[in-house]
Design an enzyme around this catalytic site. Structure first.
Site, PDB file in Angstrom:
ATOM      1  N   HIS A 158       0.836  -1.196   0.000  1.00 51.94           N
ATOM      2  CA  HIS A 158       0.000   0.000   0.000  1.00 51.94           C
ATOM      3  C   HIS A 158       0.875   1.252   0.000  1.00 51.94           C
ATOM      4  O   HIS A 158       1.975   1.259   0.554  1.00 51.94           O
ATOM      5  CB  HIS A 158      -0.899   0.022   1.241  1.00 51.94           C
ATOM      6  CG  HIS A 158      -1.927  -1.054   1.250  1.00 51.94           C
ATOM      7  ND1 HIS A 158      -3.065  -1.005   0.493  1.00 51.94           N
ATOM      8  CD2 HIS A 158      -1.986  -2.223   1.929  1.00 51.94           C
ATOM      9  CE1 HIS A 158      -3.791  -2.075   0.708  1.00 51.94           C
ATOM     10  NE2 HIS A 158      -3.153  -2.844   1.573  1.00 51.94           N
ATOM     11  N   ALA A 216      12.662 -22.208   7.292  1.00 49.50           N
ATOM     12  CA  ALA A 216      11.211 -22.188   7.463  1.00 49.50           C
ATOM     13  C   ALA A 216      10.792 -21.041   8.382  1.00 49.50           C
ATOM     14  O   ALA A 216      11.470 -20.727   9.358  1.00 49.50           O
ATOM     15  CB  ALA A 216      10.729 -23.517   8.036  1.00 49.50           C
TER      16      ALA A 216
END
Length: 115
Positions: free
Chosen positions: A28, A75
């Site tokens: 944004h 991960a």
């Protein structure tokens, strides 16, 4: 894997990832827009994943990032900056903590021994 946003995403050869990874190539407009906290426009940033990159499960890659050849991302990591070739990195934000054995890597690559 989910890839979202208006930026370009380029993924090289022999890419591997665990489940639930996310690549987001837009954000944004929060700084310079016409409204607070953000306006209706977006900022697009490309993502480049080079050859032989391995992302662990639930890795998030944000726009504007290049992950270099042979890199391994732990991960659960959030990649917000470029990761160099052969790096082993993890965390939030993702940081390099080791490097692959480059000589061994190049030997396997020259013999085209890919998983």
């Amino acid at each position: 894997m989910k890839i979202s946003g208006g930026g370009e995403v380029s993924i090289g050869n022999n890419f591997h990832s665990g489940p639930e990874c996310l690549m987001i190539s837009q954000n944004h407009n929060f700084d310079g827009g016409t409204k607070i906290p953000y306006d209706d426009s977006y900022i697009y940033k490309n993502i480049v994943i080079e050859d032989q990159v391995w992302l662990g499960s639930r890795v998030i890659v944000l726009g504007g990032v290049t992950i270099g050849e042979g890199a391994i991302i732990q991960a659960g990591s959030v990649v917000v900056n470029d990761i160099p070739k052969y790096a082993i990195a993890g965390g939030h934000p993702c940081k390099v903590f080791a490097y692959r054995d480059i000589e061994h890597y190049e030997e396997l690559k020259s013999r085209q021994l890919f998983h």
